[in-house]
Design a protein around this motif. Structure first.
Motif, PDB file in Angstrom:
ATOM      1  N   MET A   8       1.462 -28.115  45.152  1.00 23.66           N
ATOM      2  CA  MET A   8       2.847 -27.797  44.838  1.00 23.66           C
ATOM      3  C   MET A   8       3.525 -29.024  44.249  1.00 23.66           C
ATOM      4  SD  MET A   8       3.221 -24.605  45.591  1.00 23.66           S
ATOM      5  CE  MET A   8       4.960 -24.271  45.869  1.00 23.66           C
ATOM      6  N   GLY A   9       4.837 -28.935  44.034  1.00 24.83           N
ATOM      7  CA  GLY A   9       5.552 -30.016  43.368  1.00 24.83           C
ATOM      8  C   GLY A   9       5.946 -31.113  44.328  1.00 24.83           C
ATOM      9  N   TYR A  10       6.854 -31.968  43.848  1.00 23.18           N
ATOM     10  CA  TYR A  10       7.267 -33.132  44.600  1.00 23.18           C
ATOM     11  C   TYR A  10       8.682 -32.973  45.130  1.00 23.18           C
ATOM     12  CZ  TYR A  10       3.077 -35.484  43.042  1.00 23.18           C
ATOM     13  OH  TYR A  10       1.772 -35.831  42.839  1.00 23.18           O
ATOM     14  N   GLY A  11       9.072 -31.753  45.494  1.00 25.87           N
ATOM     15  CA  GLY A  11      10.371 -31.529  46.109  1.00 25.87           C
ATOM     16  C   GLY A  11      11.410 -31.093  45.111  1.00 25.87           C
ATOM     17  N   ARG A  12      12.499 -30.584  45.636  1.00 24.88           N
ATOM     18  CA  ARG A  12      13.589 -30.111  44.806  1.00 24.88           C
ATOM     19  C   ARG A  12      14.573 -31.228  44.514  1.00 24.88           C
ATOM     20  NH1 ARG A  12      10.909 -26.281  42.614  1.00 24.88           N
ATOM     21  NH2 ARG A  12       9.909 -24.981  44.152  1.00 24.88           N
ATOM     22  N   ALA A  13      15.635 -30.883  43.800  1.00 22.16           N
ATOM     23  CA  ALA A  13      16.631 -31.882  43.435  1.00 22.16           C
ATOM     24  C   ALA A  13      17.180 -32.557  44.688  1.00 22.16           C
ATOM     25  CB  ALA A  13      17.758 -31.220  42.651  1.00 22.16           C
ATOM     26  N   ALA A  14      17.466 -33.841  44.568  1.00 26.48           N
ATOM     27  CA  ALA A  14      17.920 -34.618  45.726  1.00 26.48           C
ATOM     28  C   ALA A  14      19.251 -34.119  46.237  1.00 26.48           C
ATOM     29  CB  ALA A  14      18.036 -36.086  45.323  1.00 26.48           C
ATOM     30  N   ALA A  15      19.441 -34.258  47.534  1.00 27.34           N
ATOM     31  CA  ALA A  15      20.690 -33.820  48.149  1.00 27.34           C
ATOM     32  C   ALA A  15      21.825 -34.753  47.763  1.00 27.34           C
ATOM     33  CB  ALA A  15      20.539 -33.800  49.669  1.00 27.34           C
ATOM     34  N   VAL A  16      23.027 -34.246  47.791  1.00 26.21           N
ATOM     35  CA  VAL A  16      24.198 -35.047  47.453  1.00 26.21           C
ATOM     36  C   VAL A  16      24.353 -36.183  48.458  1.00 26.21           C
ATOM     37  CG1 VAL A  16      25.804 -33.647  48.797  1.00 26.21           C
ATOM     38  CG2 VAL A  16      26.647 -34.925  46.834  1.00 26.21           C
ATOM     39  N   GLY A  17      24.702 -37.364  47.942  1.00 28.98           N
ATOM     40  CA  GLY A  17      24.806 -38.536  48.785  1.00 28.98           C
ATOM     41  C   GLY A  17      26.194 -38.700  49.388  1.00 28.98           C
ATOM     42  N   ALA A  18      26.390 -39.808  50.071  1.00 26.21           N
ATOM     43  CA  ALA A  18      27.675 -40.103  50.712  1.00 26.21           C
ATOM     44  C   ALA A  18      28.761 -40.217  49.653  1.00 26.21           C
ATOM     45  CB  ALA A  18      27.556 -41.400  51.503  1.00 26.21           C
ATOM     46  N   GLY A  19      29.949 -39.722  49.981  1.00 29.48           N
ATOM     47  CA  GLY A  19      31.072 -39.810  49.061  1.00 29.48           C
ATOM     48  C   GLY A  19      31.019 -38.796  47.947  1.00 29.48           C
ATOM     49  N   GLY A  20      30.048 -37.850  47.995  1.00 30.28           N
ATOM     50  CA  GLY A  20      29.985 -36.804  46.984  1.00 30.28           C
ATOM     51  C   GLY A  20      29.241 -37.193  45.727  1.00 30.28           C
ATOM     52  N   PHE A  21      28.577 -38.373  45.701  1.00 25.21           N
ATOM     53  CA  PHE A  21      27.839 -38.811  44.527  1.00 25.21           C
ATOM     54  C   PHE A  21      26.386 -38.349  44.623  1.00 25.21           C
ATOM     55  CE2 PHE A  21      31.282 -41.922  44.902  1.00 25.21           C
ATOM     56  CZ  PHE A  21      31.825 -41.839  43.615  1.00 25.21           C
ATOM     57  N   TRP A  22      25.850 -37.927  43.498  1.00 30.93           N
ATOM     58  CA  TRP A  22      24.450 -37.518  43.473  1.00 30.93           C
ATOM     59  C   TRP A  22      23.585 -38.739  43.193  1.00 30.93           C
ATOM     60  CZ3 TRP A  22      22.425 -32.653  44.305  1.00 30.93           C
ATOM     61  CH2 TRP A  22      23.356 -31.613  44.439  1.00 30.93           C
ATOM     62  N   PRO A  23      22.488 -38.907  43.912  1.00 31.96           N
ATOM     63  CA  PRO A  23      21.576 -40.008  43.592  1.00 31.96           C
ATOM     64  C   PRO A  23      20.974 -39.811  42.211  1.00 31.96           C
ATOM     65  CG  PRO A  23      20.595 -38.527  45.205  1.00 31.96           C
ATOM     66  CD  PRO A  23      22.021 -38.097  45.046  1.00 31.96           C
ATOM     67  N   LYS A  24      20.631 -40.921  41.585  1.00 25.95           N
ATOM     68  CA  LYS A  24      20.071 -40.890  40.232  1.00 25.95           C
ATOM     69  C   LYS A  24      18.598 -41.289  40.268  1.00 25.95           C
ATOM     70  CE  LYS A  24      24.381 -41.970  37.745  1.00 25.95           C
ATOM     71  NZ  LYS A  24      25.289 -41.963  38.908  1.00 25.95           N
ATOM     72  N   THR A  25      17.872 -40.823  39.263  1.00 22.28           N
ATOM     73  CA  THR A  25      16.488 -41.235  39.055  1.00 22.28           C
ATOM     74  C   THR A  25      16.423 -42.022  37.761  1.00 22.28           C
ATOM     75  OG1 THR A  25      15.642 -39.283  40.214  1.00 22.28           O
ATOM     76  CG2 THR A  25      14.108 -40.456  38.776  1.00 22.28           C
ATOM     77  N   TYR A  26      15.799 -43.195  37.816  1.00 21.74           N
ATOM     78  CA  TYR A  26      15.656 -44.066  36.648  1.00 21.74           C
ATOM     79  C   TYR A  26      14.188 -44.057  36.229  1.00 21.74           C
ATOM     80  CZ  TYR A  26      20.309 -45.849  37.820  1.00 21.74           C
ATOM     81  OH  TYR A  26      21.652 -45.957  38.079  1.00 21.74           O
ATOM     82  N   LEU A  27      13.897 -43.525  35.066  1.00 24.03           N
ATOM     83  CA  LEU A  27      12.527 -43.466  34.561  1.00 24.03           C
ATOM     84  C   LEU A  27      12.322 -44.622  33.589  1.00 24.03           C
ATOM     85  CD1 LEU A  27      13.413 -40.415  35.283  1.00 24.03           C
ATOM     86  CD2 LEU A  27      11.399 -39.767  33.992  1.00 24.03           C
ATOM     87  N   HIS A  28      11.456 -45.551  33.951  1.00 17.55           N
ATOM     88  CA  HIS A  28      11.142 -46.695  33.096  1.00 17.55           C
ATOM     89  C   HIS A  28      10.003 -46.302  32.149  1.00 17.55           C
ATOM     90  CE1 HIS A  28      12.914 -49.830  36.135  1.00 17.55           C
ATOM     91  NE2 HIS A  28      13.830 -49.027  35.597  1.00 17.55           N
ATOM     92  N   CYS A  29      10.327 -46.165  30.881  1.00 16.10           N
ATOM     93  CA  CYS A  29       9.398 -45.618  29.882  1.00 16.10           C
ATOM     94  C   CYS A  29       8.846 -46.745  29.006  1.00 16.10           C
ATOM     95  CB  CYS A  29      10.107 -44.589  29.006  1.00 16.10           C
ATOM     96  SG  CYS A  29      11.004 -43.325  29.927  1.00 16.10           S
ATOM     97  N   GLY A  30       7.547 -46.963  29.071  1.00 14.55           N
ATOM     98  CA  GLY A  30       6.938 -47.983  28.215  1.00 14.55           C
ATOM     99  C   GLY A  30       7.090 -47.665  26.752  1.00 14.55           C
ATOM    100  N   ARG A  31       6.875 -46.401  26.397  1.00 15.18           N
ATOM    101  CA  ARG A  31       7.070 -45.918  25.026  1.00 15.18           C
ATOM    102  C   ARG A  31       7.793 -44.578  25.105  1.00 15.18           C
ATOM    103  NH1 ARG A  31       1.895 -47.511  25.561  1.00 15.18           N
ATOM    104  NH2 ARG A  31       1.244 -45.355  25.872  1.00 15.18           N
ATOM    105  N   LEU A  32       8.890 -44.462  24.422  1.00 15.83           N
ATOM    106  CA  LEU A  32       9.657 -43.218  24.395  1.00 15.83           C
ATOM    107  C   LEU A  32       9.694 -42.721  22.959  1.00 15.83           C
ATOM    108  CD1 LEU A  32      12.994 -42.447  26.208  1.00 15.83           C
ATOM    109  CD2 LEU A  32      12.719 -41.874  23.796  1.00 15.83           C
ATOM    110  N   LEU A  33       9.250 -41.500  22.729  1.00 12.82           N
ATOM    111  CA  LEU A  33       9.225 -40.955  21.369  1.00 12.82           C
ATOM    112  C   LEU A  33      10.556 -40.286  21.050  1.00 12.82           C
ATOM    113  CD1 LEU A  33       7.741 -40.370  18.747  1.00 12.82           C
ATOM    114  CD2 LEU A  33       6.839 -38.281  19.787  1.00 12.82           C
ATOM    115  N   ASP A  34      11.262 -40.845  20.084  1.00 11.94           N
ATOM    116  CA  ASP A  34      12.459 -40.207  19.532  1.00 11.94           C
ATOM    117  C   ASP A  34      11.963 -39.180  18.526  1.00 11.94           C
ATOM    118  OD1 ASP A  34      14.649 -39.442  17.997  1.00 11.94           O
ATOM    119  OD2 ASP A  34      15.562 -41.429  18.001  1.00 11.94           O
TER     120      ASP A  34
END
Length: 424
Positions: A1-27
């Protein structure tokens, strides 16, 4: 199966972010590979694409290391059949399988498709509304699979490509009666469109010629008049839907293009007049090369297909690749589609190599499965590029597909709408 659903809302109503570090990104718009980029994802959307590797900003944020990968927008296959599954004697399935059987099998094939990097598909017709239910189950996060835009039941003339009673005994033909997807004359065509709209289809599919895998005698002759096709197109347009058209023979293609369909599927026997007309009208072409090659190979296996299918598969299947090359050179708009279900699900990316061998540059084959496919679907605001505001549909591959198109067969990371389904 997958790696879980979208992250739960954090303290203060802010959603956590995911930062994807891309060695090569194709525009995909410019065709340039950008080095050391960061894609910032919040909930199900991309919120930023930044130069360099950006550090996580909050304690609940996370970083995904893709520094050794080539990162692309989620891929789109514009012609699949999620309920179909190839196999010797599979034409007998209609007599032995129940809707639930199709549904359970399709769940596995949907997972294979998603893990192959195809985060969106256009389903071009299936059995009994099961494809609509599969779309809904995926949208509700009940099962894993690509985002589905489905045609429900594809519309056909009596004796046409989607008439399941083709080639049967008279007793069996009487059993089928007049299904809701069989329509003759403009009035029945309008009713058939409205029926699919009522059942929940996203797009309308028709067949203006015969096909390869049905039991009809001829896969190339026209089966709808231009007036009938225009009735379909106008009704669908009123309901906010586009019309895709299965067509092999040149006359059936021309009638469909003149009547205003959005895309021609397969288009095996199109001639110069077809290509000129499609370019003039802006009609999309979805080649499905891998399916043509697959059915031709299978036809050489004794007993794999019924005799009525074998001759058509051997004659029509091998022609699609060369025709794709001619269409590209003529300036016809091409979107990626494979007819998955005619061949096995999950190896959709074989089409990239076949398109390149037909004469399309590697970047054009990738655009066909991203930015061009999104345009065909009418989903440019949401899909097709890695830009702020788009769905976080992100895939990463081992290798550089601009130099080696076979890299498209090596997905190592798949995210759909902010949820990770594959990470290697």
């Amino acid at each position: 199966m997958g790696y879980g659903r979208a992250a739960a809302v954090g303290a203060g109503g802010f959603w956590p972010k995911t930062y994807l570090h891309c060695g090569r990104l194709l525009d995909v718009r410019s065709g340039k590979l950008l080095s050391q980029q960061t894609i910032v994802v919040e909930k199900d959307r991309i919120v930023a694409v930044q130069s360099g590797y950006t550090a996580a900003g909050g304690p609940q944020d996370k970083v995904v290391n893709l520094e050794n990968r080539t990162v692309l927008p989620g891929l789109i296959d514009c012609h699949v059949h999620m309920l179909s599954h190839p196999g010797k004697g599979s034409s007998m399935n209609q007599f032995t399988m129940n809707p639930a059987d199709y549904a359970y099998r399709a769940i596995g094939d949907a997972q294979l498709t998603l893990r192959a990097g195809f985060t969106t598909v256009r389903d071009m017709g299936g059995e009994g509304g099961v494809n609509i239910s599969l779309r809904n189950a995926i949208n509700r996060n009940q099962v894993e699979g690509p985002r589905i835009f489905t045609a429900g039941d594809a519309i056909s003339a009596t004796g046409g490509h989607m008439d399941e009673a083709d080639g049967l005994s008279r007793e069996q033909m009487a059993h089928y009666g007049q299904p809701a997807n069989i329509a003759n004359g403009p009035d029945q065509c309008r009713q058939a469109v409205r029926e699919q709209f009522k059942r929940g289809a996203d797009v309308i599919k028709i067949a203006s010629t015969g096909g390869v895998l049905d039991l009809s005698k001829d896969g190339s002759g026209p089966q709808y008049s231009e007036e009938e096709i225009r009735a379909v197109v106008e009704t669908a347009r009123d309901l906010g839907m586009k019309v895709a058209c299965h067509a092999h023979g040149a006359e059936g293609i021309k009638r469909a293009v003149r009547a205003g369909v959005v895309s021609i599927e397969h288009g095996t026997l199109m001639d110069d007049e077809c290509r000129k007309l499609m370019k003039q009208k802006g009609t999309w072409y979805v080649p499905t090369i891998v399916a043509g090659k697959s059915v031709a190979d299978s036809a050489r296996i004794a007993g794999y297909f019924a005799p009525a299918v074998v001759s058509k598969a051997l004659s029509i299947g091998p022609l699609i690749q060369a025709n794709c090359g001619r269409a590209y050179k003529a300036g016809v708009k091409i979107a990626f589609g494979t007819d998955a279900g005619v061949y096995r699900h999950g190896v959709n990316a074989l089409e990239f190599g076949y398109m390149k061998d037909a004469g399309m540059p590697a970047i054009e084959t990738i655009r066909a499965a991203t930015v061009y496919a999104a345009d065909l679907l009418g989903e440019t605001p949401n899909l097709g590029t890695l830009e702020a505001g788009k769905y976080a549909d992100i895939v990463a591959f081992e290798g550089d597909p601009l130099q080696d198109i076979s890299a498209m067969m090596r997905p190592r990371f798949v995210m759909k709408a902010g949820v990770t389904y594959r990470k290697e």
